[in-house]
Design a protein around this motif. Structure first.
Motif, PDB file in Angstrom:
ATOM      1  N   TYR A  12       0.828  -1.206   0.000  1.00  0.00           N
ATOM      2  CA  TYR A  12       0.000   0.000   0.000  1.00  0.00           C
ATOM      3  C   TYR A  12       0.863   1.257   0.000  1.00  0.00           C
ATOM      4  N   GLN A  13       1.942   1.235   0.786  1.00  0.00           N
ATOM      5  CA  GLN A  13       2.843   2.388   0.793  1.00  0.00           C
ATOM      6  C   GLN A  13       3.496   2.572  -0.581  1.00  0.00           C
ATOM      7  N   GLY A  14       3.843   1.453  -1.217  1.00  0.00           N
ATOM      8  CA  GLY A  14       4.369   1.529  -2.571  1.00  0.00           C
ATOM      9  C   GLY A  14       3.345   2.098  -3.537  1.00  0.00           C
ATOM     10  N   ALA A  15       2.080   1.698  -3.364  1.00  0.00           N
ATOM     11  CA  ALA A  15       1.008   2.205  -4.216  1.00  0.00           C
ATOM     12  C   ALA A  15       0.796   3.699  -4.002  1.00  0.00           C
ATOM     13  N   GLN A  16       0.905   4.141  -2.761  1.00  0.00           N
ATOM     14  CA  GLN A  16       0.804   5.578  -2.473  1.00  0.00           C
ATOM     15  C   GLN A  16       1.928   6.352  -3.164  1.00  0.00           C
ATOM     16  N   GLU A  17       3.135   5.785  -3.118  1.00  0.00           N
ATOM     17  CA  GLU A  17       4.270   6.419  -3.778  1.00  0.00           C
ATOM     18  C   GLU A  17       4.037   6.483  -5.294  1.00  0.00           C
ATOM     19  N   VAL A  28      -4.825  -3.167 -10.845  1.00  0.00           N
ATOM     20  CA  VAL A  28      -4.931  -4.084  -9.712  1.00  0.00           C
ATOM     21  C   VAL A  28      -3.541  -4.582  -9.356  1.00  0.00           C
ATOM     22  N   ILE A  29      -3.344  -4.855  -8.077  1.00  0.00           N
ATOM     23  CA  ILE A  29      -2.112  -5.498  -7.615  1.00  0.00           C
ATOM     24  C   ILE A  29      -2.506  -6.842  -7.018  1.00  0.00           C
ATOM     25  N   THR A  30      -2.006  -7.910  -7.608  1.00  0.00           N
ATOM     26  CA  THR A  30      -2.251  -9.259  -7.095  1.00  0.00           C
ATOM     27  C   THR A  30      -0.913  -9.975  -6.984  1.00  0.00           C
ATOM     28  N   GLY A  31      -0.908 -11.134  -6.362  1.00  0.00           N
ATOM     29  CA  GLY A  31       0.284 -11.957  -6.407  1.00  0.00           C
ATOM     30  C   GLY A  31       0.582 -12.345  -7.851  1.00  0.00           C
ATOM     31  N   TYR A  32       1.859 -12.323  -8.231  1.00  0.00           N
ATOM     32  CA  TYR A  32       2.230 -12.658  -9.618  1.00  0.00           C
ATOM     33  C   TYR A  32       1.789 -14.079  -9.980  1.00  0.00           C
ATOM     34  N   LEU A  90       2.787  -4.456 -15.631  1.00  0.00           N
ATOM     35  CA  LEU A  90       3.664  -3.291 -15.571  1.00  0.00           C
ATOM     36  C   LEU A  90       4.949  -3.552 -14.805  1.00  0.00           C
ATOM     37  N   ASP A  91       4.857  -4.279 -13.695  1.00  0.00           N
ATOM     38  CA  ASP A  91       6.034  -4.490 -12.850  1.00  0.00           C
ATOM     39  C   ASP A  91       5.714  -5.595 -11.851  1.00  0.00           C
ATOM     40  N   ALA A  93       2.210  -8.431  -8.526  1.00  0.00           N
ATOM     41  CA  ALA A  93       2.154  -8.015  -9.924  1.00  0.00           C
ATOM     42  C   ALA A  93       1.287  -6.772 -10.064  1.00  0.00           C
ATOM     43  N   VAL A  94       1.875  -5.696 -10.563  1.00  0.00           N
ATOM     44  CA  VAL A  94       1.137  -4.460 -10.801  1.00  0.00           C
ATOM     45  C   VAL A  94       0.609  -4.525 -12.229  1.00  0.00           C
ATOM     46  N   GLN A  95      -0.707  -4.494 -12.363  1.00  0.00           N
ATOM     47  CA  GLN A  95      -1.341  -4.714 -13.663  1.00  0.00           C
ATOM     48  C   GLN A  95      -2.296  -3.577 -14.009  1.00  0.00           C
ATOM     49  N   ILE A  96      -2.455  -3.355 -15.301  1.00  0.00           N
ATOM     50  CA  ILE A  96      -3.373  -2.332 -15.783  1.00  0.00           C
ATOM     51  C   ILE A  96      -4.198  -2.925 -16.925  1.00  0.00           C
ATOM     52  N   SER A  97      -5.392  -2.425 -17.083  1.00  0.00           N
ATOM     53  CA  SER A  97      -6.251  -2.870 -18.181  1.00  0.00           C
ATOM     54  C   SER A  97      -5.518  -2.714 -19.507  1.00  0.00           C
ATOM     55  N   LYS A  98      -5.465  -3.775 -20.294  1.00  0.00           N
ATOM     56  CA  LYS A  98      -4.789  -3.731 -21.585  1.00  0.00           C
ATOM     57  C   LYS A  98      -5.451  -2.711 -22.513  1.00  0.00           C
ATOM     58  N   GLU A  99      -6.759  -2.659 -22.477  1.00  0.00           N
ATOM     59  CA  GLU A  99      -7.480  -1.705 -23.324  1.00  0.00           C
ATOM     60  C   GLU A  99      -7.123  -0.273 -22.947  1.00  0.00           C
TER      61      GLU A  99
END
Length: 320
Positions: free
Chosen positions: A39-44, A85-89, A138-139, A234-240
């Motif tokens: 969460y702190q990483g997400a805030q950053e 979304v951030i989930t486990g890879y 993304l990462d 895993a930091v993910q974003i909608s492909k669309e």
């Protein structure tokens, strides 16, 4: 002259309005709560993205499974109802079965090894499979190395026998429980504390920072350093959405995600260094069982995976 002045005034007004019209708030869901390193990483990430974009892109964070469990959030991502979304890879193995290989206990030696795997040929193949499922990877951030907490001491693999071990509903972690003699008990992440408190389960396995963030130490007496899985987020974003962004916007997001990952990774590494002493001060007993029998116990599971994904699949993932 009056007409020209009016037109210039309108043009100036539109120019000033343009950035506001381009502003977009991204939505980002995660299971982790506000005290977690993720969460702190997400805030950053959110802060850096707003800075880089000059406010054009901002982020609204939804922690603590507010939007549902990780599968529900991924479904929202794929449907265009959630931006990120951030989930486990390897938790994504439910839609990308090959990720069971990297999820198999003791396949990745440490996070540096995991990063090398993800950057390599096999990892790039997996990134394409994310894209095929309408998700852009993304990462990958360090989530910590999973250890086993319990209400009785685990001095050796024999002490795992019959232990009701909470795992996520993820095949490779269920396989870990079964291989070492425990009874897997899938319980939703948000319900783990209560399940431990009421003795619905005897044990759970998570990275030390998660054990701290979720306060599992309040309802467990022992931490066994089983080191069975190097966890990652895993930091993910909608492909669309990703494909619809400009190259500059993609650059902002990529740089901001890296900043968030750097903070998360450093916090997690520091937490793991410090938490052993912290837990001992709180009265927990730390045990360090011989891990050779644990690793050996996974061989039948490796064989099962290689029947599905091909002989030598584990070695290929490891880069051997």
């Amino acid at each position: 002259m009056k007409l020209r002045t009016t037109l210039l005034a309108c043009a100036a007004t539109l120019a000033l309005a343009a950035p506001a019209l381009a502003e977009r708030e991204l939505t980002l869901g995660m299971q982790d709560n506000e005290s977690s390193n993720v969460y702190q990483g997400a805030q950053e990430f959110a802060s850096k993205l707003e800075e880089l974009s000059g406010g054009e892109l901002t982020v609204n964070l939804f922690p603590s499974s507010t939007l549902g469990d990780f599968k529900a959030m991924v479904a929202q991502l794929q449907a265009g109802e959630l931006d990120m979304v951030i989930t486990g890879y390897p938790d994504m193995s439910y839609i990308i079965p090959e990720l069971n290989l990297i999820g198999a206990p003791y396949v990745a030696d440490d996070f540096a090894h995991l990063e090398k795997i993800i950057a390599g040929d096999w990892g790039q193949e997996m990134a394409q499979k994310f894209a095929d499922n309408r998700v852009e990877l993304l990462d990958v951030w360090y989530y910590g190395t999973r250890q086993t907490t319990s209400n009785r001491a685990i001095e050796s693999i024999d002490d795992m026998k019959g232990l009701r071990l909470r795992t996520p509903n993820v095949p490779f972690l269920i396989a870990y429980a079964e291989a070492v003699g425990a009874t897997p008990a899938p319980v939703a992440f948000a319900e783990v504390y209560l399940a431990l408190q009421t003795n619905q389960v005897d044990a759970e396995e998570n990275p030390l920072p998660t054990i701290e963030a979720q306060k599992f130490y309040e309802v467990q007496d022992y931490v066994a350093m089983t080191n069975h899985f190097v966890a990652s987020a895993a930091v993910q974003i909608s492909k669309e959405l990703w494909d619809g962004l400009s190259e500059q916007e993609q650059g902002w997001i990529t740089e901001a995600v890296k900043a968030g990952g750097d903070l998360n990774d450093s916090l997690t590494a520091k937490s793991e260094e410090d938490l052993i002493g912290t837990f001992e001060e709180r009265g927990l007993t730390i045990t360090r069982p011989d891990l050779a029998p644990f690793r050996a116990a996974m061989k039948p599971y490796y064989d099962t995976l290689e029947k599905e994904f091909g002989e030598g699949a584990i070695a290929r993932v490891r880069g051997e």
